[in-house]
Design an enzyme around this catalytic site. Structure first.
Site, PDB file in Angstrom:
ATOM      1  N   SER A 136       0.836  -1.198   0.000  1.00 37.66           N
ATOM      2  CA  SER A 136       0.000   0.000   0.000  1.00 37.66           C
ATOM      3  C   SER A 136       0.876   1.255   0.000  1.00 37.66           C
ATOM      4  O   SER A 136       1.669   1.451  -0.913  1.00 37.66           O
ATOM      5  CB  SER A 136      -0.961  -0.049   1.194  1.00 37.66           C
ATOM      6  OG  SER A 136      -1.997   0.886   1.051  1.00 37.66           O
ATOM      7  N   ASP A 178      -9.991  -3.538  -5.552  1.00 36.90           N
ATOM      8  CA  ASP A 178      -9.159  -2.507  -4.945  1.00 36.90           C
ATOM      9  C   ASP A 178      -9.118  -1.316  -5.890  1.00 36.90           C
ATOM     10  O   ASP A 178      -8.741  -1.459  -7.055  1.00 36.90           O
ATOM     11  CB  ASP A 178      -7.742  -3.063  -4.732  1.00 36.90           C
ATOM     12  CG  ASP A 178      -6.790  -2.082  -4.060  1.00 36.90           C
ATOM     13  OD1 ASP A 178      -7.191  -0.934  -3.796  1.00 36.90           O
ATOM     14  OD2 ASP A 178      -5.636  -2.473  -3.796  1.00 36.90           O
ATOM     15  N   HIS A 208      -7.759  -5.289  -1.012  1.00 34.14           N
ATOM     16  CA  HIS A 208      -6.654  -4.532  -0.424  1.00 34.14           C
ATOM     17  C   HIS A 208      -6.477  -4.970   1.030  1.00 34.14           C
ATOM     18  O   HIS A 208      -7.440  -5.098   1.785  1.00 34.14           O
ATOM     19  CB  HIS A 208      -6.962  -3.042  -0.487  1.00 34.14           C
ATOM     20  CG  HIS A 208      -5.785  -2.171  -0.205  1.00 34.14           C
ATOM     21  ND1 HIS A 208      -4.941  -1.702  -1.191  1.00 34.14           N
ATOM     22  CD2 HIS A 208      -5.292  -1.677   0.964  1.00 34.14           C
ATOM     23  CE1 HIS A 208      -3.997  -0.951  -0.662  1.00 34.14           C
ATOM     24  NE2 HIS A 208      -4.183  -0.932   0.658  1.00 34.14           N
TER      25      HIS A 208
END
Length: 329
Positions: free
Chosen positions: A167, A259, A289
């Protein structure tokens, strides 16, 4: 469609971390995130040990580090060792606002256990207390220190150094690699970017089709962006805004189906490949995610993790003669 095991993971996550969490005060968000992360964190894998240290930045602030060693690392507690597969600097996710050494121990410990590499987690400064480019500056300075052999950790002789992150941590890893290229600094052989945010705005079509995906929505992305980048993102902190995509280390980028950030990974790999660089994309069908935390239950996440570990090991083996520094106190 979600993988059944991921559907169960999403239900568990939702009970611990509410959908509106990004609208809560930052202190409350962090408390919820750490509690959520702890629920999915198992004891250290057999054969993995940990060493903590503190790095003092040139500006005077400190950055906590945690190194994970498997028995395969041949860790010598301060003695110079003759061989180790390599070291991975790991930058955690959390939107530049959340996350810690503890919140991502599930991931960093398993990477060390399943690759035989030494994994060093970096607890960079967080927003909004420290807006952009604070996190980027910390990760770049730590990487430069690792390349120079100046980390306050007794690591074995390393044959390779790689960058990895999930991320926001993927953003950091890619940005650092690009800065090293701009400065003509060699020594990083690979980077692994797991569902990364690579631009100021997510790439279509996932930005629109997955705007309301479980575990991370487009509104969440925008909220984190405001807290870290505020009004303007310094150009070097958003990799997809770079003018060049050549000269980068071997890259594995992971995108997951549900995502809003999925296509950041796709576009980044395409741009590197267009320059003749070595980059590959792995797309996780039915995944979301943050799904790495479902490693013990999800077949899809297990495949993702296996691909990541194979890339890290393969890059370390292929570049075994690339880095000969001893990282010592």
């Amino acid at each position: 469609m979600l993988e059944p095991e991921i559907e169960a993971f999403v239900a568990s996550a939702s009970a611990l971390y509410p959908a509106d969490a990004a609208s809560l005060p930052v202190a409350q968000q962090r408390m919820l995130y750490e509690r959520f992360s702890a629920t999915f964190t198992a004891p250290l894998p057999l054969g993995v040990t940990v060493r903590n240290a503190v790095f003092t930045a040139a500006a005077g602030h400190t950055v906590a580090l945690r190194a994970y060693y498997s028995h395969d690392c041949n860790h010598g507690h301060g003695r110079e060792m003759s061989s180790a597969a390599g070291t991975v600097l790991y930058f955690h996710g959390g939107g530049f606002v959340l996350g810690s050494l503890d919140s991502h121990q599930l991931i960093t410990a398993r990477l060390a256990a399943d690759t035989g590499l030494c994994v060093v987690a970096v607890d960079y400064r967080l927003a909004p207390e420290h807006p952009a480019p604070a996190a980027h500056d910390d990760c770049l300075e730590i990487t430069l220190a690792a390349l120079a052999g100046h980390l306050p950790l007794a690591l074995p002789r390393c044959k390779s150094l790689q960058l990895a992150g999930d991320s926001a941590g993927g953003t950091l890893a890619a940005s650092v690699a690009m800065q090293l290229r701009e400065r003509n600094i060699e020594g990083v052989q690979g980077m692994t970017l797991v569902y990364p945010m690579l631009g100021a705005v997510p790439q279509p079509p996932a930005r629109d089709t997955e705007a309301h995906a479980p575990c991370l929505t487009l509104a969440d992305v925008q909220a984190f962006r405001r807290l870290y980048w505020q009004d303007t993102a310094p150009p070097w902190t958003t990799p997809l805004d770079a003018a060049r995509f050549d000269g980068l280390p071997s890259t594995l980028a992971i995108g997951v189906q549900h995502d809003p950030l999925r296509d950041d990974a796709v576009v980044f790999v395409q741009r590197i490949q267009a320059t003749g660089g070595r980059a590959e994309i792995w797309l996780g069908e039915g995944l979301v995610h943050g799904c790495w935390r479902a490693l013990d239950t999800s077949p899809g996440v297990q495949r993702m993790h296996s691909r990541i570990c194979a890339f890290l090991r393969g890059t370390a083996d292929a570049q075994g003669s690339g880095l000969q520094h001893v990282l010592t106190v």
